[in-house]
Design a protein around this motif. Structure first.
Motif, PDB file in Angstrom:
ATOM      1  N   GLY A  39       0.812  -1.211   0.000  1.00  0.00           N
ATOM      2  CA  GLY A  39       0.000   0.000   0.000  1.00  0.00           C
ATOM      3  C   GLY A  39       0.843   1.256   0.000  1.00  0.00           C
ATOM      4  N   ALA A  40       0.510   2.193  -0.890  1.00  0.00           N
ATOM      5  CA  ALA A  40       1.248   3.453  -1.001  1.00  0.00           C
ATOM      6  C   ALA A  40       0.366   4.643  -0.648  1.00  0.00           C
ATOM      7  CB  ALA A  40       1.821   3.614  -2.405  1.00  0.00           C
ATOM      8  N   GLY A  41      -0.483   4.460   0.362  1.00  0.00           N
ATOM      9  CA  GLY A  41      -1.216   5.592   0.927  1.00  0.00           C
ATOM     10  C   GLY A  41      -0.301   6.342   1.879  1.00  0.00           C
ATOM     11  N   ILE A  68      -0.178   6.794  -6.075  1.00  0.00           N
ATOM     12  CA  ILE A  68       0.023   6.789  -4.635  1.00  0.00           C
ATOM     13  C   ILE A  68      -0.973   7.772  -4.018  1.00  0.00           C
ATOM     14  CG2 ILE A  68       2.471   6.270  -5.005  1.00  0.00           C
ATOM     15  CD1 ILE A  68       3.101   9.070  -3.897  1.00  0.00           C
ATOM     16  N   GLY A  69      -1.197   7.645  -2.739  1.00  0.00           N
ATOM     17  CA  GLY A  69      -2.111   8.573  -2.056  1.00  0.00           C
ATOM     18  C   GLY A  69      -3.240   7.903  -1.321  1.00  0.00           C
ATOM     19  N   SER A 231      -0.646  15.993  -2.622  1.00  0.00           N
ATOM     20  CA  SER A 231       0.700  16.561  -2.650  1.00  0.00           C
ATOM     21  C   SER A 231       1.457  16.266  -1.361  1.00  0.00           C
ATOM     22  CB  SER A 231       0.642  18.079  -2.866  1.00  0.00           C
ATOM     23  OG  SER A 231       0.072  18.398  -4.115  1.00  0.00           O
ATOM     24  N   VAL A 232       0.730  16.145  -0.246  1.00  0.00           N
ATOM     25  CA  VAL A 232       1.420  15.860   1.021  1.00  0.00           C
ATOM     26  C   VAL A 232       2.021  14.459   1.006  1.00  0.00           C
ATOM     27  CG1 VAL A 232       0.017  17.494   2.347  1.00  0.00           C
ATOM     28  CG2 VAL A 232      -0.704  15.100   2.198  1.00  0.00           C
ATOM     29  N   VAL A 233       1.353  13.510   0.327  1.00  0.00           N
ATOM     30  CA  VAL A 233       1.892  12.158   0.221  1.00  0.00           C
ATOM     31  C   VAL A 233       3.137  12.171  -0.672  1.00  0.00           C
ATOM     32  CG1 VAL A 233       1.384   9.758  -0.336  1.00  0.00           C
ATOM     33  CG2 VAL A 233      -0.449  11.245   0.489  1.00  0.00           C
ATOM     34  N   TYR A 234       3.064  12.904  -1.785  1.00  0.00           N
ATOM     35  CA  TYR A 234       4.224  13.030  -2.658  1.00  0.00           C
ATOM     36  C   TYR A 234       5.373  13.744  -1.951  1.00  0.00           C
ATOM     37  CZ  TYR A 234       1.746  11.297  -6.751  1.00  0.00           C
ATOM     38  OH  TYR A 234       1.080  10.494  -7.638  1.00  0.00           O
TER      39      TYR A 234
END
Length: 494
Positions: A39-41, A68-69, A231-234
């Motif tokens: 998982g890429a959350g 992702i996110g 954007s915060v995840v990136y």
């Protein structure tokens, strides 16, 4: 004779190909990662970042979708960039800085303060327009007084180590159970709108008062930026994943469209299989799938997770929160200061109750946002959008008159129906103690877990997902780097 030679040649070629494929499989099988993250959350990326910074860089992230996110997702609606998942940074203006608020400001994302103070002036009857302001204010004051009484009950239960009760049970203790459409609507705004489930199922001790507001502050800011809340995840991901000149993530340690359907684990390591037939091996695994996915059985664990783990996971709730966007050719609702939020008091609790006009966020776009939760979300997800639109227009005509314009566009997210999420975020239900919650967070051998549902104090929030990733990574780092692989679960009632 020719046929015989052909058969011999084909047999030889088949044997040669078998050797090649066998060797290739063996090479793939020999590649053992330190940690695989499912998982890429926000929580998965946060955990991977923490592991990388601790020197554990031989990681592999397997993400089921093409991005992702996780449950932070923007989409295009009628030419606008809107958030169909998380929308607010909740917990701002308090004694501690919310880490998500810090990231949002670093990224200079456009946000808007959500002011609910004047909502009592925007209360609409099921039929017949606005409530008298004095009547609505009186109902709000009564609800606020009841809220303070409920907080005191919660504090008493905690101080005296009493068993938990539901929020509804605490209302019954005070003989003040909301029953009129107006009182139910106000109660819905106070609890369902926050927890996505009604007071009858939500834990009192673990929900009131909320740590998010006491630790980080009571303010909330709505994100409306074309760059997206994701954007915060990136921002976190790019701290450890390589990118190209355009800023796109190109790191081979992140694999998209990899649906994990089986995790085999033993004292010697972990093997992961995906729906496309790929097999990956690691020393440890970190599972960041939502509690809804874990309950759904999408991922098969071999051997089965122990009964104590399964029971704890199944007791927790995955709630559904649905933000429905509508666009109109013109505005027929009030705009200006004190009109952003309004509500509809229907005899059916939660029937298109809470509304937000987005004139400030999207000037001139003529967009409304209505939120539904729980059973209403599930019902709406199963019907055509045309039916939902017809229901919504009926509500709007009850509020603003029969001559209003028809919506031209509608967007209905379906988080509950999506097998990769099975809901919006977790809610702490009655009956789950700290013991069960510690078991939800606990690793099983080499299998570790993270996600907003594992956050000790902030489940259900974006900052909870971020901090859960950090905390889970710390547990794994202690095990990998220091040999401290024991996870102590305090006895019940401690």
């Amino acid at each position: 004779m020719l046929i015989t030679k052909t058969r011999v040649l084909l047999a030889s070629l088949t044997a040669t190909m078998a050797v090649v494929f066998s060797a290739s499989s063996a090479i793939a099988a020999e590649e053992v990662h330190a940690v695989i993250i499912v998982g890429a959350g926000m929580s998965g990326i946060s955990a991977a970042n923490k592991l990388s910074k601790a020197g554990i860089e031989n990681i592999l992230i397997l993400e089921a979708t093409n991005r992702i996110g996780g449950r932070i997702q923007k989409t295009n609606f009628a030419g606008l960039s809107v958030e169909i998942g998380a929308s607010w940074v909740e917990g701002v203006g308090g004694p501690r800085l919310n880490p998500i608020w810090d990231m949002v400001n670093r990224l200079k994302l456009t946000t808007f303060y959500s002011n609910y103070d004047n909502i009592s002036s925007n209360a609409y009857k099921q039929k017949g327009g606005l409530y008298e302001k004095s009547e609505a204010q009186k109902a709000f004051y009564a609800a606020q007084e009841l809220s303070e009484l409920i907080k005191n009950v919660s504090k008493y239960l905690k101080a005296h180590r009493q068993d938990d009760i539901s929020i509804l049970a605490s209302q019954r203790l005070k003989n003040q159970v909301p029953s009129t459409p107006l009182d139910m609507a106000i109660d819905y705004i106070a609890y369902d709108y926050e927890f996505s489930e009604p007071p009858r199922v939500t834990s009192l001790k673990n929900s009131i008062p909320l740590h998010t507001f006491s630790k980080f502050g009571e303010d909330a800011y709505f994100v409306a930026d074309s760059k997206g809340y994701e954007s915060v995840v990136y921002f976190v991901a790019k701290q450890f994943l390589t990118t190209n000149e355009s800023g796109e993530i190109t790191d081979p340690r992140l694999l998209l469209n990899k649906v994990v359907n089986e995790i085999s684990y033993s004292k010697n390591g972990v093997t992961v299989q995906t729906e496309d037939g790929s097999v990956y091996r690691a020393e440890y695994i970190m599972v960041s799938a939502s509690i809804g996915v874990l309950q759904s059985g999408l991922i098969n664990f071999k051997p089965d997770l122990p009964p104590w783990k399964i029971l704890a996971m199944y007791q927790f709730d995955m709630a559904v929160y649905t933000k429905i966007f509508l666009k109109f050719p013109d505005k027929f609702w009030p705009t200006g200061n004190g009109t952003e939020f309004f509500f509809y008091a229907h005899e059916k609790r939660g029937y298109y109750t809470i509304w937000q006009q987005l004139e400030e966020e999207y000037p001139g776009a003529n967009v409304l946002l209505v939120t539904v939760t729980d059973d209403e979300s599930r019902r709406i997800e199963q019907q055509p959008d045309s039916d939902t639109k017809a229901e919504i227009m009926g509500v709007l005509r009850a509020m603003f008159g029969m001559n209003i314009s028809e919506a031209t566009d509608i967007l209905v997210p379906r988080w509950w129906s999506d097998k990769f999420y099975r809901g919006s975020y977790s809610n702490w239900p009655i009956g789950v103690s700290r013991l069960e919650y510690d078991r939800i967070r606990a690793p099983v051998g080499r299998v570790y877990f993270t996600g907003e549902h594992t956050s000790e104090y902030f489940n259900g929030y974006v900052h909870g997902a971020y901090l859960a990733g950090v905390d889970s990574a710390k547990m794994l780092i202690r095990c990998v780097k220091h040999g401290d692989c024991c996870y102590s679960i305090p006895p019940k009632g401690s």
